[in-house]
Design a protein around this motif. Structure first.
Motif, PDB file in Angstrom:
ATOM      1  N   UNK A  54       5.636  12.804  14.263  1.00 58.71           N
ATOM      2  CA  UNK A  54       7.145  12.612  13.703  1.00 58.71           C
ATOM      3  C   UNK A  54       7.444  11.043  13.890  1.00 58.71           C
ATOM      4  N   UNK A  55       6.909  10.591  15.106  1.00 57.66           N
ATOM      5  CA  UNK A  55       7.282   9.178  15.251  1.00 57.66           C
ATOM      6  C   UNK A  55       6.333   8.530  14.235  1.00 57.66           C
ATOM      7  N   UNK A  60       6.428   4.686   9.500  1.00 57.84           N
ATOM      8  CA  UNK A  60       6.152   4.563   8.329  1.00 57.84           C
ATOM      9  C   UNK A  60       7.335   4.325   7.396  1.00 57.84           C
ATOM     10  N   UNK A  61       8.375   5.217   7.693  1.00 63.59           N
ATOM     11  CA  UNK A  61       9.631   5.304   6.655  1.00 63.59           C
ATOM     12  C   UNK A  61      10.397   3.912   7.176  1.00 63.59           C
ATOM     13  N   UNK A  62      10.504   3.511   8.320  1.00 62.40           N
ATOM     14  CA  UNK A  62      11.279   2.374   8.624  1.00 62.40           C
ATOM     15  C   UNK A  62      10.515   1.013   7.898  1.00 62.40           C
ATOM     16  N   UNK A  63       9.329   1.185   8.035  1.00 63.41           N
ATOM     17  CA  UNK A  63       8.530   0.071   7.510  1.00 63.41           C
ATOM     18  C   UNK A  63       8.948  -0.201   6.251  1.00 63.41           C
ATOM     19  N   UNK A  64       8.982   0.833   5.461  1.00 58.76           N
ATOM     20  CA  UNK A  64       9.144   1.030   4.082  1.00 58.76           C
ATOM     21  C   UNK A  64      10.343   0.496   3.777  1.00 58.76           C
ATOM     22  N   UNK A  65      11.328   0.945   4.797  1.00 60.31           N
ATOM     23  CA  UNK A  65      12.781   0.338   4.509  1.00 60.31           C
ATOM     24  C   UNK A  65      12.946  -1.126   4.616  1.00 60.31           C
ATOM     25  N   UNK A 208      11.842   0.092  14.378  1.00 58.97           N
ATOM     26  CA  UNK A 208      10.411   0.177  14.324  1.00 58.97           C
ATOM     27  C   UNK A 208       9.591  -0.156  15.407  1.00 58.97           C
ATOM     28  N   UNK A 209       9.984  -1.257  16.145  1.00 66.61           N
ATOM     29  CA  UNK A 209       9.280  -1.239  17.412  1.00 66.61           C
ATOM     30  C   UNK A 209       9.381  -0.001  18.318  1.00 66.61           C
ATOM     31  N   UNK A 210      10.437   0.462  18.487  1.00 65.32           N
ATOM     32  CA  UNK A 210      10.346   1.947  19.499  1.00 65.32           C
ATOM     33  C   UNK A 210       9.225   2.648  18.836  1.00 65.32           C
TER      34      UNK A 210
END
Length: 334
Positions: A54-55, A60-65, A208-210
């Motif tokens: 899940x993380x 990937x989702x946050x990186x895309x955002x 993203x770091x977390x």
């Protein structure tokens, strides 16, 4: 294409009431996430593998955002604090997960995690030169006493009567949680300080770091624990539903916590986070896990609430008064 925080002119631009509300909402989501991990553990799911997957998706989702919204990298000089914020937060979550895995009650974990956040805020006042009054020592004493009443270490309180051999064995493992929970609280305090060190960054940078660092740590922990993915392979649909639930709880809570921590003073964030974790953790124990609310833990929670409330009141009045005095004094001297 900017984040909510980056659109603000300063770290304190968000109204304090909204920041406190965001912190309590984050605490509620965090408690729900830890409760879900407890349920997964009791049902025999490989919760570490599930959370790491899940993380990875969240990363990937946050990186895309970050990419498509054109937010870019953190400002110069703040990247290392973004990295540290994610690392401290990830290590804290890992400690909490281990506490849940060994069977330490979530209410006791929440309270013991919170004790070192309050103490770290107190030390921050000392090292930052902020006023230190008797009420700070009063708050620390109440918090320590409350933590002892909640954890009830056997060296002081003895073993509960009527324990079976199985329960005794489980309690022998639960002590690990009593060690790791205060460590998680100290890591939380480091997180709050690190987040305040990168006011120009976005909450998405810290998220993203977390998630990226947590994913790696969870994979390593799953390897050490030797979790088997066999149940995931047997029921992939149910596994996907559980992972979607974890992600739906965790990501909003992470963003809310980060945004609140960036807008509130570190000591205020600590006290609000402490209160939320204590109250919601014990509610989860009583309402969902059918754990009776006993006199000693209840008294300990009340003492901790009084302690953090006292610190919150001092935080409200002393910094403003000190700042006004610093501004007015040079004028009088002239």
């Amino acid at each position: 294409g900017t984040s909510l925080h980056s659109a603000l002119p300063g770290a304190m631009a968000l109204p304090r009431f909204c920041s406190i509300l965001f912190m309590f909402m984050a605490d509620g989501l965090m408690t729900a996430g830890l409760s879900t991990v407890t349920v997964l553990t009791r049902r025999g799911w490989p919760e570490l593998i599930m959370q790491s997957c899940g993380y990875a998706v969240s990363t990937c989702v946050i990186g895309a955002c970050l990419f498509f919204r054109g937010i870019g990298l953190a400002p110069d000089g703040e990247g290392r604090w973004v990295f540290r914020s994610g690392l401290f937060m990830a290590l804290s979550i890992i400690c909490c997960i281990v506490c849940m895995t060994v069977g330490t009650p979530i209410g006791e974990v929440s309270s013991l995690v919170s004790i070192n956040v309050v103490l770290a805020a107190l030390l921050g006042r000392i090292f930052l030169g902020e006023p230190l009054r008797w009420v700070h020592f009063f708050s620390a004493a109440l918090s320590l006493t409350g933590a002892l009443l909640i954890a009830r270490p056997r060296v002081l309180f003895g073993a509960p009567g009527g324990e079976t051999a199985v329960a005794d064995s489980a309690a022998d493992l639960a002590w690990i949680g009593y060690v790791l929970a205060p460590i998680a609280g100290l890591l939380d305090a480091c997180t709050l300080i690190s987040v305040r060190k990168c006011p120009g960054a976005s909450e998405w940078h810290i998220a993203f770091s977390f998630y990226s660092q947590s994913c790696l740590l969870l994979v390593a922990l799953a390897f050490v624990k030797q979790e088997s993915p066999s149940k995931l392979e047997a029921t992939p649909g149910e596994a996907a539903a559980w992972m979607a639930l974890l992600g739906g709880i965790d990501l909003p809570g992470m963003l809310l916590f980060t945004l609140a921590a960036m807008c509130l003073p570190a000591a205020m964030s600590a006290t609000m986070d402490t209160t939320g974790r204590i109250v919601l953790g014990f509610l989860a124990d009583v309402l969902f896990f059918h754990r009776p609310l006993e006199l000693l833990p209840g008294t300990g929670a009340l003492l901790m609430l009084i302690g953090v409330g006292s610190m919150a009141l001092v935080r409200e009045r002393s910094p403003a008064a000190g700042a006004a005095a610093d501004v007015e004094q040079p004028g009088k001297a002239k």
